[in-house]
Design a protein around this motif. Structure first.
Motif, PDB file in Angstrom:
ATOM      1  N   SER A 118       0.838  -1.186   0.000  1.00  0.00           N
ATOM      2  CA  SER A 118       0.000   0.000   0.000  1.00  0.00           C
ATOM      3  C   SER A 118       0.875   1.239   0.000  1.00  0.00           C
ATOM      4  O   SER A 118       2.088   1.168   0.241  1.00  0.00           O
TER       5      SER A 118
ATOM      6  N   ALA B   1      -6.736   3.422   6.344  1.00  0.00           N
ATOM      7  CA  ALA B   1      -5.634   2.692   5.724  1.00  0.00           C
ATOM      8  C   ALA B   1      -4.553   2.285   6.724  1.00  0.00           C
ATOM      9  O   ALA B   1      -4.410   1.107   7.064  1.00  0.00           O
TER      10      ALA B   1
ATOM     11  N   TYR C 133      -2.439   8.927 -13.251  1.00  0.00           N
ATOM     12  CA  TYR C 133      -2.011   8.533 -11.903  1.00  0.00           C
ATOM     13  C   TYR C 133      -2.426   7.098 -11.521  1.00  0.00           C
ATOM     14  O   TYR C 133      -1.615   6.348 -10.957  1.00  0.00           O
TER      15      TYR C 133
ATOM     16  N   VAL D 292      -6.591  -0.450   1.638  1.00  0.00           N
ATOM     17  CA  VAL D 292      -6.853   0.962   1.323  1.00  0.00           C
ATOM     18  C   VAL D 292      -8.199   1.390   1.888  1.00  0.00           C
ATOM     19  O   VAL D 292      -9.020   0.552   2.271  1.00  0.00           O
TER      20      VAL D 292
ATOM     21  N   ASP E 199     -12.079   5.180  -0.915  1.00  0.00           N
ATOM     22  CA  ASP E 199     -11.878   6.038  -2.090  1.00  0.00           C
ATOM     23  C   ASP E 199     -10.844   5.487  -3.080  1.00  0.00           C
ATOM     24  O   ASP E 199     -10.771   5.955  -4.209  1.00  0.00           O
ATOM     25  N   GLN E 200     -10.045   4.507  -2.655  1.00  0.00           N
ATOM     26  CA  GLN E 200      -9.043   3.946  -3.574  1.00  0.00           C
ATOM     27  C   GLN E 200      -9.488   2.618  -4.188  1.00  0.00           C
ATOM     28  O   GLN E 200      -8.756   2.018  -4.973  1.00  0.00           O
TER      29      GLN E 200
HETATM   30  P1  TYM Z   1      -3.801   8.930  -0.195  1.00  0.00           P
HETATM   31  O1  TYM Z   1      -2.415   9.375   0.099  1.00  0.00           O
HETATM   32  O2  TYM Z   1      -4.796   9.960  -0.637  1.00  0.00           O
HETATM   33  O3  TYM Z   1      -4.426   8.222   1.071  1.00  0.00           O
HETATM   34  C1  TYM Z   1      -3.755   7.172   1.756  1.00  0.00           C
HETATM   35  C2  TYM Z   1      -4.779   6.158   2.246  1.00  0.00           C
HETATM   36  O4  TYM Z   1      -5.728   6.779   3.112  1.00  0.00           O
HETATM   37  C3  TYM Z   1      -7.053   6.426   2.725  1.00  0.00           C
HETATM   38  N1  TYM Z   1      -7.962   7.535   3.049  1.00  0.00           N
HETATM   39  C4  TYM Z   1      -9.106   7.413   3.745  1.00  0.00           C
HETATM   40  N2  TYM Z   1      -9.679   6.329   4.313  1.00  0.00           N
HETATM   41  C5  TYM Z   1     -10.848   6.542   4.985  1.00  0.00           C
HETATM   42  N3  TYM Z   1     -11.439   7.761   5.103  1.00  0.00           N
HETATM   43  C6  TYM Z   1     -10.897   8.864   4.541  1.00  0.00           C
HETATM   44  N4  TYM Z   1     -11.478  10.048   4.677  1.00  0.00           N
HETATM   45  C7  TYM Z   1      -9.673   8.719   3.828  1.00  0.00           C
HETATM   46  N5  TYM Z   1      -8.850   9.582   3.166  1.00  0.00           N
HETATM   47  C8  TYM Z   1      -7.822   8.846   2.703  1.00  0.00           C
HETATM   48  C9  TYM Z   1      -6.942   6.201   1.216  1.00  0.00           C
HETATM   49  O5  TYM Z   1      -7.999   5.382   0.752  1.00  0.00           O
HETATM   50  C10 TYM Z   1      -5.586   5.529   1.099  1.00  0.00           C
HETATM   51  O6  TYM Z   1      -5.691   4.127   1.312  1.00  0.00           O
HETATM   52  N6  TYM Z   1      -3.370   6.763  -4.703  1.00  0.00           N
HETATM   53  C11 TYM Z   1      -3.192   6.601  -3.273  1.00  0.00           C
HETATM   54  C12 TYM Z   1      -1.783   6.243  -2.891  1.00  0.00           C
HETATM   55  C13 TYM Z   1      -1.194   5.090  -3.630  1.00  0.00           C
HETATM   56  C14 TYM Z   1      -1.452   3.708  -3.382  1.00  0.00           C
HETATM   57  C15 TYM Z   1      -0.596   3.011  -4.288  1.00  0.00           C
HETATM   58  C16 TYM Z   1      -2.299   3.028  -2.519  1.00  0.00           C
HETATM   59  C17 TYM Z   1      -0.271   5.150  -4.618  1.00  0.00           C
HETATM   60  N7  TYM Z   1       0.098   3.921  -5.011  1.00  0.00           N
HETATM   61  C18 TYM Z   1      -0.616   1.619  -4.322  1.00  0.00           C
HETATM   62  C19 TYM Z   1      -2.302   1.626  -2.558  1.00  0.00           C
HETATM   63  C20 TYM Z   1      -1.459   0.943  -3.451  1.00  0.00           C
HETATM   64  C21 TYM Z   1      -3.520   7.892  -2.558  1.00  0.00           C
HETATM   65  O7  TYM Z   1      -3.410   8.968  -3.109  1.00  0.00           O
HETATM   66  O8  TYM Z   1      -3.795   7.728  -1.238  1.00  0.00           O
END
Ligand code: TYM
Length: 322
Positions: free
Chosen positions: A6, A22, A121, A139, A142-143
Motif C-alpha cells: 500500500s 488505511a 495517476y 486501502v 476512495d481507492q
Molecule cells: P492517499 O495518500 O490519498 O491516502 C492514503 C490512504 O488513506 C485512505 N484515506 C481514507 N480512508 C478513509 N477515510 C478517509 N477520509 C480517507 N482519506 C484517505 C486512502 O484510501 C488511502 O488508502 N493513490 C493513493 C496512494 C497510492 C497507493 C498506491 C495506494 C499510490 N500507489 C498503491 C495503494 C497501493 C492515494 O493517493 O492515497
C-alpha cells in the motif's frame, strides 16, 4: 499470510481518515511493502522544499507504526522500476477507463490546467502494486476503484502476454473505510479541504483535536444513535471512536444515548486524543534522528528493488523489449 502493498502520498496534512481507513490496517508482515508515493504527489502543484520535508515525516510516521520492522518501508522514487513499468501500463490503459475514475472526475475533469499526471495517476498506482506480486492492497474506500482498475490491467496484460502479474484484491475495513469531514458529514475527510476544522491531522495538538471534535457538526435531536442516513454527523463520530478504542459502535452509542451531544463529544475527543498523541510524539522523536529514518528507507529500497527489478525484466521479456 497474504503479502500486501500500500502507499500514501507525502503531505504535511496526514489526517485521521488516512489512519483509520488505511494505515492502521497495514500489517508488518514479512514480504509486505509500504510506500511513500512521492511521484504521485507531483500530479498536483507542490513546493519542492515542502515535498522534501514531507517525504521524511511520512516515512517517520510509517516507522512509528512499526512497519519498518518485519515489512518494508521505502520511497517510490528511490526504486525507478515504478516509473518504468508505469510507461508500459500507460500504453495498455485506455482513455475511457481512466476517464471513469471518480477521483479524477472530482479533482480534475473540465479544468484545462490540470496535469496529465493526474489523469494517468491510477496507472502509476497499478505499477506500484503489480511490481510486488501481492495478494492484498489495504486501502480506504476512495481507492477501491483504482485497485479494481489495477486488477483489470493485470488481467489484460496476462491474457495478452502470459501469466506475469498476480491479480490483487483490495482489502477494505468494514468500519472506518470512509471517515467523513467533521464540518460536512456528506463529504469524506480530506487533506485538500481548505477548512482546518473539517479534519484532524495526526500532527494536531491535544487542544486542537478537542476543539475540532467539540465543534464537529452533529445532527438535529439530542439522542446519540448510529444511523448514517439520518444522523451522519453522530454516526461518523461513533465510527471514529469505535475504530480507535476497539469498542463496538452499539456499546458506545448505548453508553452515551441519553447524555446529550456535549458529553458524547467529550468522550470521543478523549479517545481521539489518546490515539493520536503517541503517534505524534513518536514521529517527533524519530524526526530528531534522521539517520535512523535513512537506514529504514535504505533497507526498504534494497528489499523493494530485489523484487521490482526481476519483475520489470519479466515484463520487458513478455512484451518484447528484451
Ligand atoms: P492517499 O495518500 O490519498 O491516502 C492514503 C490512504 O488513506 C485512505 N484515506 C481514507 N480512508 C478513509 N477515510 C478517509 N477520509 C480517507 N482519506 C484517505 C486512502 O484510501 C488511502 O488508502 N493513490 C493513493 C496512494 C497510492 C497507493 C498506491 C495506494 C499510490 N500507489 C498503491 C495503494 C497501493 C492515494 O493517493 O492515497
Amino acid at each position: 499470510m497474504a503479502k500486501a502493498f500500500s502507499g500514501i502520498q507525502p503531505t504535511g496534512q496526514i489526517q485521521l481518515g488516512n489512519y483509520i481507513g488505511a494505515l492502521r490496517n497495514w500489517r508488518p508482515d514479512p514480504g509486505s511493502y509500504y510506500c511513500v508515493v512521492d511521484l504521485h504527489s507531483l500530479s498536483q502543484t507542490w513546493e519542492p522544499a515542502e515535498l522534501r520535508a514531507n517525504i521524511r515525516s511520512t516515512a517517520a510516521l510509517l516507522q512509528a507504526l512499526g512497519l519498518g520492522e518485519g515489512s518494508h518501508v521505502f520511497v517510490q522514487s528511490h526504486v525507478h522500476e515504478h516509473a518504468e513499468l508505469a510507461w508500459v501500463l500507460n500504453c495498455l490503459g485506455r482513455m475511457g477507463e481512466l476517464s471513469r475514475m471518480t477521483q479524477f472526475k472530482s479533482k480534475g475533469r473540465g479544468k484545462a490546467d490540470v496535469s496529465v499526471g493526474l489523469f494517468t495517476y491510477p496507472l502509476l498506482m497499478a505499477s506500484d502494486i503489480l511490481l510486488y506480486s501481492v495478494q492484498e492492497v489495504p486501502v480506504g474506500e476512495d481507492q477501491k476503484q483504482h485497485v479494481e482498475l489495477t486488477r483489470d490491467i493485470a488481467e489484460r496484460f496476462n491474457s495478452r502476454f502470459g501469466p506475469v502479474f498476480t491479480v490483487p484484491q483490495p482489502r477494505i475495513a468494514e468500519v472506518g473505510a470512509r471517515v467523513m469531514s467533521l464540518r460536512n458529514p456528506a463529504e469524506k475527510m480530506s487533506k485538500s479541504d481548505p477548512d482546518p476544522n473539517s479534519k484532524i491531522l495526526l500532527s494536531d495538538s491535544d487542544e486542537a483535536i478537542q476543539k475540532k471534535i467539540m465543534t464537529a457538526v452533529t445532527d438535529s435531536g439530542r439522542e446519540v444513535a448510529y444511523d448514517p442516513a439520518e444522523k451522519p454527523g453522530v454516526s461518523n463520530l461513533l465510527e471514529i471512536a469505535s475504530t480507535l478504542c476497539g469498542e463496538p459502535i452499539e456499546a458506545l452509542a448505548a453508553r452515551y444515548r441519553d447524555q446529550g451531544y456535549g458529553a458524547f463529544k467529550r468522550g470521543v475527543a478523549e479517545i481521539v486524543v489518546e490515539a493520536v498523541r503517541p503517534l505524534r510524539e513518536q514521529v517527533k522523536e524519530l524526526l530528531s534522528d534522521p539517520a535512523a529514518i535513512e537506514r529504514t528507507l535504505e533497507e526498504g529500497r534494497a528489499a523493494a528493488e530485489r523484487e521490482a527489478r526481476p519483475m520489470l525484466d519479466r515484463v520487458k521479456q513478455a512484451v518484447g523489449l528484451l
